[in-house]
Write an enzyme that holds these catalytic residues in place. Structure first.
Site, PDB file in Angstrom:
ATOM      1  N   ARG A   8       0.840  -1.212   0.000  1.00 58.93           N
ATOM      2  CA  ARG A   8       0.000   0.000   0.000  1.00 58.93           C
ATOM      3  C   ARG A   8       0.870   1.256   0.000  1.00 58.93           C
ATOM      4  O   ARG A   8       0.500   2.279  -0.570  1.00 58.93           O
ATOM      5  CB  ARG A   8      -0.977   0.001   1.178  1.00 58.93           C
ATOM      6  CG  ARG A   8      -0.301  -0.035   2.531  1.00 58.93           C
ATOM      7  CD  ARG A   8      -1.322   0.105   3.658  1.00 58.93           C
ATOM      8  NE  ARG A   8      -0.724  -0.236   4.933  1.00 58.93           N
ATOM      9  CZ  ARG A   8      -1.031   0.358   6.066  1.00 58.93           C
ATOM     10  NH1 ARG A   8      -1.934   1.316   6.106  1.00 58.93           N
ATOM     11  NH2 ARG A   8      -0.468  -0.009   7.195  1.00 58.93           N
ATOM     12  N   SER A  35      -4.957   5.209   5.396  1.00 59.22           N
ATOM     13  CA  SER A  35      -4.625   3.786   5.408  1.00 59.22           C
ATOM     14  C   SER A  35      -4.315   3.241   4.022  1.00 59.22           C
ATOM     15  O   SER A  35      -3.438   2.415   3.852  1.00 59.22           O
ATOM     16  CB  SER A  35      -5.793   2.979   5.993  1.00 59.22           C
ATOM     17  OG  SER A  35      -6.063   3.416   7.301  1.00 59.22           O
ATOM     18  N   GLU A  56     -19.032   3.200  -0.088  1.00 62.36           N
ATOM     19  CA  GLU A  56     -18.263   2.461  -1.088  1.00 62.36           C
ATOM     20  C   GLU A  56     -19.000   2.299  -2.413  1.00 62.36           C
ATOM     21  O   GLU A  56     -18.378   2.251  -3.478  1.00 62.36           O
ATOM     22  CB  GLU A  56     -17.865   1.083  -0.539  1.00 62.36           C
ATOM     23  CG  GLU A  56     -16.889   1.139   0.635  1.00 62.36           C
ATOM     24  CD  GLU A  56     -17.531   1.510   1.961  1.00 62.36           C
ATOM     25  OE1 GLU A  56     -18.785   1.460   2.060  1.00 62.36           O
ATOM     26  OE2 GLU A  56     -16.795   1.845   2.909  1.00 62.36           O
ATOM     27  N   PHE A  81     -14.456  -4.116   1.469  1.00 62.79           N
ATOM     28  CA  PHE A  81     -15.554  -3.184   1.161  1.00 62.79           C
ATOM     29  C   PHE A  81     -15.616  -2.892  -0.341  1.00 62.79           C
ATOM     30  O   PHE A  81     -16.694  -2.775  -0.921  1.00 62.79           O
ATOM     31  CB  PHE A  81     -15.382  -1.883   1.944  1.00 62.79           C
ATOM     32  CG  PHE A  81     -15.137  -2.097   3.406  1.00 62.79           C
ATOM     33  CD1 PHE A  81     -15.946  -2.951   4.136  1.00 62.79           C
ATOM     34  CD2 PHE A  81     -14.084  -1.460   4.045  1.00 62.79           C
ATOM     35  CE1 PHE A  81     -15.717  -3.170   5.489  1.00 62.79           C
ATOM     36  CE2 PHE A  81     -13.844  -1.670   5.401  1.00 62.79           C
ATOM     37  CZ  PHE A  81     -14.650  -2.522   6.130  1.00 62.79           C
ATOM     38  N   HIS A 107      -5.387  -3.689   2.278  1.00 64.30           N
ATOM     39  CA  HIS A 107      -5.836  -4.482   3.428  1.00 64.30           C
ATOM     40  C   HIS A 107      -6.522  -5.782   3.005  1.00 64.30           C
ATOM     41  O   HIS A 107      -7.542  -6.179   3.572  1.00 64.30           O
ATOM     42  CB  HIS A 107      -6.742  -3.657   4.339  1.00 64.30           C
ATOM     43  CG  HIS A 107      -6.010  -2.519   5.009  1.00 64.30           C
ATOM     44  ND1 HIS A 107      -5.457  -1.486   4.282  1.00 64.30           N
ATOM     45  CD2 HIS A 107      -5.719  -2.263   6.308  1.00 64.30           C
ATOM     46  CE1 HIS A 107      -4.867  -0.640   5.109  1.00 64.30           C
ATOM     47  NE2 HIS A 107      -5.004  -1.081   6.337  1.00 64.30           N
ATOM     48  N   ASP A 115      -7.431  -6.286  13.257  1.00 60.00           N
ATOM     49  CA  ASP A 115      -8.824  -5.888  13.017  1.00 60.00           C
ATOM     50  C   ASP A 115      -9.751  -7.089  12.841  1.00 60.00           C
ATOM     51  O   ASP A 115     -10.962  -6.996  13.022  1.00 60.00           O
ATOM     52  CB  ASP A 115      -8.929  -4.966  11.797  1.00 60.00           C
ATOM     53  CG  ASP A 115      -8.649  -3.516  12.160  1.00 60.00           C
ATOM     54  OD1 ASP A 115      -8.548  -3.224  13.364  1.00 60.00           O
ATOM     55  OD2 ASP A 115      -8.527  -2.685  11.240  1.00 60.00           O
ATOM     56  N   ARG A 165      -1.719  -4.627   3.790  1.00 61.97           N
ATOM     57  CA  ARG A 165      -1.473  -3.666   4.855  1.00 61.97           C
ATOM     58  C   ARG A 165      -0.054  -3.784   5.414  1.00 61.97           C
ATOM     59  O   ARG A 165       0.610  -2.787   5.650  1.00 61.97           O
ATOM     60  CB  ARG A 165      -2.464  -3.911   5.992  1.00 61.97           C
ATOM     61  CG  ARG A 165      -2.086  -3.186   7.261  1.00 61.97           C
ATOM     62  CD  ARG A 165      -3.100  -3.360   8.381  1.00 61.97           C
ATOM     63  NE  ARG A 165      -2.661  -2.623   9.550  1.00 61.97           N
ATOM     64  CZ  ARG A 165      -2.062  -3.185  10.598  1.00 61.97           C
ATOM     65  NH1 ARG A 165      -1.838  -4.474  10.651  1.00 61.97           N
ATOM     66  NH2 ARG A 165      -1.679  -2.442  11.628  1.00 61.97           N
TER      67      ARG A 165
END
Lengths: 311, 275
Positions: A8, A35, A56, A81, A107, A115, A165
């Site tokens: 990322r 993020s 989204e 998402f 992610h 998470d 991530r």
């Protein structure tokens, strides 16, 4: 010492560079720009950055509208998402009209870590791969991520880019030649082939080193384009080695393993083992520990290789 | 002399085309196509800056039929405007036709956005309007949404975005005919007060009779003169407008007329209007 960079982060850098070269690049995010690293682009080119808020569906459909005017939108949020929440928007407003939208989702996979399951996309490749017109890219490290982003921007049509991530080792050389639709053989070998994608490529290389020491000549292929899949390199490996192991940070259903199995079963049936999550959700924990628990580690690849060869 | 006489004739032609093509296709959505005839006529035959000989003209005004099942009225308007021959209309919904059941921008000249899955077109129109602002172009973006469609979550995501980014180059019509597949909006899922909802979301809201050219054009002028806000024109319409047995009938949302019904419908509409 190997450099460790999250894909990322490389994405954010690539966007910033591209933004300076191509005025048509615009970037959209759904309140996760820190993020997903699109904030790096936003800082340089605030007018070409659109935050749509936590929405989204809107993220993808707005990007589709921008694409109709000749813009090259990169839309980012977490993979779960982007591909799950907005799936039908991607299907009907991006893939079907073949609009030039790039969905760069971060992610992905278990390495989201703490998470937990709600945020760990393990079926995104499967979802995106089944859509007509969609190209699916899953870069192995920071170097390849940058190349993927550049190629995606050049390519006319929808592209899904799967990013992670956690920091991962930089394993590829800057001169490494990335092309959409081409798998790359990273290591020669005649006994067995490991085909890996994304963050699992580094693990595949480590596993190959161990296998070599035990006298097993191991070929390693980096399959950074999941769709269109490189059939030739798969068939060649099936002909020249005794079996194929696929390794992905994704469910064994519908991802790289399925794509390779489809090619093999129709062209050159071969012994095969798929390593990925075994039809299960993830959980909270440290990224490396999760990979180990779910069998996405070097030891499991080595074991599965030996087992396959003893068949 | 009726100021809008020519436009009324065009709207009548569109209605006839809709009936003819649906009869031929043996399926499709007459109700919500007939309710939007004046709106599309006003847009394509007076308001919008478009060139049927250059459908991809970058500076053209855009139109997004977010209620994609209204495809017949869009196709009728595009054919009448000269984007493609009128004979094409008879291929609607048939295999290999460029006229898909719902609008497909890849195949049909003049279709600015692929739609059909409700709600997405409004967000796509936002994207076009954002691009216009970014490039400092003066083209305008128009969208038509349905009232049942306003039940989709993405409509409100898009409504927030248009106001947040002050998209005053966007004008949306809401074809408020009061009906959706399962019945009246108020019985299925009440959307009222729809004007207050959009006002609360930061839009400029205008209520009109969606079959009055006078009111449509006044509203369009007001929209153009409204700065820093998107405008929604809530157009009160009659579903199935022009055909007595289709008007306000839920059963005519997605059903094609038979040979006999089509003949009766065209007689009522005033099929005497020929080229």
């Amino acid at each position: 010492m190997t450099k460790m960079i999250a894909t990322r982060d490389a994405y954010g850098e690539a966007l910033k560079e591209l933004g300076g070269i191509n005025e048509d690049i615009v970037v959209l995010d759904a309140d996760l720009s820190g993020s997903t690293k699109t904030a790096v682009f936003q800082k340089e080119y605030p007018h070409r950055f659109f935050n749509v808020g936590i929405a989204e569906q809107n993220l993808i459909a707005t990007a589709a509208g921008l694409a109709t005017t000749g813009k090259i939108p990169f839309a980012s949020t977490f993979a779960v998402f982007a591909t799950g929440r907005a799936y039908e928007i991607i299907r009907n407003s991006v893939a079907y009209p073949k609009l030039n939208v790039k969905i760069a989702a971060t992610h992905a996979g278990l390495t989201v870590g703490e998470d937990g399951a709600t945020h760990q996309a393990l079926e995104d490749i499967s979802l995106m791969r089944s859509l007509p017109n969609m190209v699916v890219l899953c870069p192995a490290d920071a170097v390849e991520t940058k190349k993927c982003i550049y190629k995606a921007a050049e390519y006319q049509g929808p592209v899904y880019i799967r990013l992670g991530r956690s920091k991962v080792p930089v394993i590829l050389d800057e001169n490494y030649d990335f092309e959409i639709g081409k798998g790359i053989q990273l290591k020669e070998g005649n006994d067995i082939t490991i085909i890996a994608t994304g963050v699992m490529v580094a693990k595949a290389l480590d596993a190959a080193e161990i296998l070599e020491k035990e006298g097993i000549s191991t070929r390693v292929i980096n399959m950074s384009t999941i769709k269109p899949i490189d059939k030739d390199i798969i068939i060649k490996a099936a002909k020249e080695t005794k079996g194929i192991i696929t390794v992905e940070e994704h469910s064994i259903i519908g991802g790289l393993g399925s794509a390779v199995a489809e090619v093999l079963s129709e062209n050159h049936p071969a012994l095969m083992v798929r390593i990925g999550t075994m039809d299960t959700f993830g959980e909270s924990g440290e990224a490396e520990k999760l990979l180990e628990k779910y069998g996405l580690n070097v030891a499991n690849i080595v074991n599965k290789a030996k087992k396959l060869l003893s068949k | 002399m009726d100021k809008y006489g020519d436009l009324k004739k065009i709207a009548t032609k569109l209605r006839c085309s809709i009936i003819e093509m649906l009869k031929e296709a043996k399926s499709g959505h007459p109700g919500g196509s007939l309710s939007a005839c004046e709106i599309l006529t006003a847009l394509y035959f007076k308001e919008m800056r478009v060139d049927p000989n250059n459908p991809q003209w970058p500076d053209r005004d855009r139109f997004v039929l977010s209620k994609g099942h209204g495809a017949p009225v869009l196709y009728a308007a595009l054919a009448e405007k000269g984007y493609f021959p009128k004979e094409e209309l008879m291929s609607l919904r048939k295999i290999d036709s460029m006229l898909q059941g719902h609008p497909d921008m890849k195949d049909t000249p003049g279709v600015d956005m692929t739609t059909g899955s409700l709600g997405q077109g409004l967000a796509a129109a936002n994207g076009m309007a954002l691009a216009g602002k970014l490039d400092k172009k003066d083209y305008r973006v128009y969208a038509l949404i349905g009232d049942g469609e306003a039940q989709e979550g993405i409509i409100w995501e898009a409504a927030m975005l248009a106001a947040h980014y002050k998209l005053d180059n966007l004008t949306v019509f809401l074809d408020h005919n009061g009906l959706q597949i399962d019945g009246f909006n108020k019985d299925v899922m009440n959307i009222e007060p729809i004007d207050e909802k959009f006002k609360a979301f930061g839009w400029h809201v205008i209520n009109i009779d969606g079959h009055s050219f006078e009111e449509i054009f006044n509203a369009l002028d007001e929209a153009k003169n409204t700065k820093a806000k998107p405008t929604i024109i809530i157009a009160k319409t009659v579903k199935g407008k022009g055909v007595s047995f289709m008007e306000n009938q839920v059963g005519w949302h997605g059903k094609a007329p038979s040979e006999e019904e089509a003949k009766k419908a065209i007689d009522e509409i005033g099929g005497a209007v020929n080229d």
